[in-house]
Design an enzyme around this catalytic site. Structure first.
Site, short mmCIF file in Angstrom:
data_model
loop_
_atom_site.label_atom_id
_atom_site.label_comp_id
_atom_site.label_asym_id
_atom_site.label_seq_id
_atom_site.Cartn_x
_atom_site.Cartn_y
_atom_site.Cartn_z
N GLU A 84 0.80 -1.36 0.11
CA GLU A 84 0.19 -0.28 0.24
C GLU A 84 0.93 1.66 0.01
O GLU A 84 0.21 2.29 0.66
CB GLU A 84 -0.92 0.06 1.38
CG GLU A 84 -2.04 -1.15 1.28
CD GLU A 84 -2.90 -1.14 2.22
OE1 GLU A 84 -4.27 -0.85 1.80
OE2 GLU A 84 -2.80 -1.21 3.39
N HIS A 103 -1.06 4.08 8.56
CA HIS A 103 -2.02 3.69 7.85
C HIS A 103 -2.31 1.97 8.75
O HIS A 103 -1.75 1.59 9.24
CB HIS A 103 -1.91 2.55 6.63
CG HIS A 103 -2.86 2.22 5.76
ND1 HIS A 103 -4.26 2.36 6.20
CD2 HIS A 103 -3.04 0.90 5.94
CE1 HIS A 103 -5.68 1.34 5.93
NE2 HIS A 103 -3.73 0.34 5.35
N HIS A 105 -4.89 -0.67 11.69
CA HIS A 105 -6.39 -1.56 11.26
C HIS A 105 -6.68 -1.74 12.57
O HIS A 105 -6.63 -2.96 12.93
CB HIS A 105 -5.86 -2.52 10.84
CG HIS A 105 -5.48 -2.54 9.40
ND1 HIS A 105 -5.09 -4.52 8.71
CD2 HIS A 105 -5.23 -1.99 8.66
CE1 HIS A 105 -5.17 -4.14 7.55
NE2 HIS A 105 -5.30 -2.58 7.10
N HIS A 171 -11.43 -2.11 6.93
CA HIS A 171 -10.29 -2.32 6.20
C HIS A 171 -9.61 -1.69 7.64
O HIS A 171 -8.86 -2.31 8.32
CB HIS A 171 -10.31 -1.40 4.85
CG HIS A 171 -8.65 -1.64 4.87
ND1 HIS A 171 -8.13 -0.64 2.97
CD2 HIS A 171 -7.34 -2.09 5.70
CE1 HIS A 171 -6.59 -0.82 3.10
NE2 HIS A 171 -6.25 -1.89 4.65
#
Length: 239
Positions: A84, A103, A105, A171
């Site tokens: 990503e 980023h 989760h 996500h």
């Protein structure tokens, strides 16, 4: 790995460990980046020695260009950028003021969104930066895809709009900031609000925004406190 940027690599590694310690990602998923210049960034990479987010070291953090090529000779020997990487690149491209992208989760953020609970300014002095962040709105990217190419990353950035954070449905969460510390602390605030929202719903209650007059009365305690003290605490609590 080539030399240089030792302090910056350590900062990114610390940020990964803080994210794991706060439960923002389980196992080995998630990554943090730091802009170095217009073409290059430091980012937690994949390699033969990685042990998961909670055990990230500076040796896991590598310099790459926006296309994922080594940012310096020998930089990616045995390592590769995360799938990503485009997510980080497009957020930084769209936000000249941003220095870092996180980023992660977080289970609570994913669960709250799937339950129809938006991230709202439901608290006040409990978390002043978080309240102000939520008051500005936390958008949702409604696709549960792996953001592994520029097209998907641009979709996510479009959903993000002018906000520094965005929930990725099914996500996780993407957070940006003028520093690594700010980007991580924003993610922590979003996760905290999601956890509270789920607890309120489980108790049979409903989210209620902080009254406008209370929100307006919340002071800005300044970066020395909101970022400096908060970050030193996050690093120290890991032991």
């Amino acid at each position: 790995m080539s030399g240089g940027y030792a302090a910056e690599r350590q900062l990114v590694a610390d940020a990964c460990r803080v994210a794991a310690a706060r439960g923002l990602s389980d196992g080995f998923l998630g990554h943090v980046s730091l802009r170095i210049d217009e073409e290059r960034l430091l980012i937690r990479c994949r390699g033969p020695q990685e042990r998961g987010l909670a055990w990230t070291t500076a040796a896991d953090v590598h310099l790459v260009d926006q296309g994922g090529a080594p940012g310096a000779p020998g930089e990616l020997d045995g390592w590769s950028p995360p799938n990503e990487l485009p997510l980080h690149v497009e957020v930084l491209r769209s936000r000249p003021e941003a220095a870092s992208v996180v980023h992660v989760h977080p289970r609570a953020v994913v669960a709250a969104d799937l339950a129809g609970l938006a991230i709202r300014p439901i608290v006040g002095a409990f978390d002043i930066p978080g309240a102000k962040l939520a008051a500005g709105g936390v958008p949702v990217y409604p696709r549960g895809v792996l953001v592994r190419n520029r097209g998907l990353a641009l979709e996510m950035v479009a959903a993000m709009g002018k906000r520094p954070v965005v929930v990725l449905r099914g996500h996780g969460l993407t957070s940006s900031g003028g520093s690594v510390q700010e980007a991580v602390l924003r993610a922590i605030s979003v996760d905290s609000l999601a956890r509270l929202s789920l607890q309120i719903a489980a108790a049979g209650g409903a989210q209620a925004d902080l009254p406008a007059e209370d929100l307006a009365a919340l002071p800005d305690l300044g970066p020395g406190f909101n970022e400096g003290v908060a970050w030193r605490h996050e690093v120290a609590r890991m032991g």
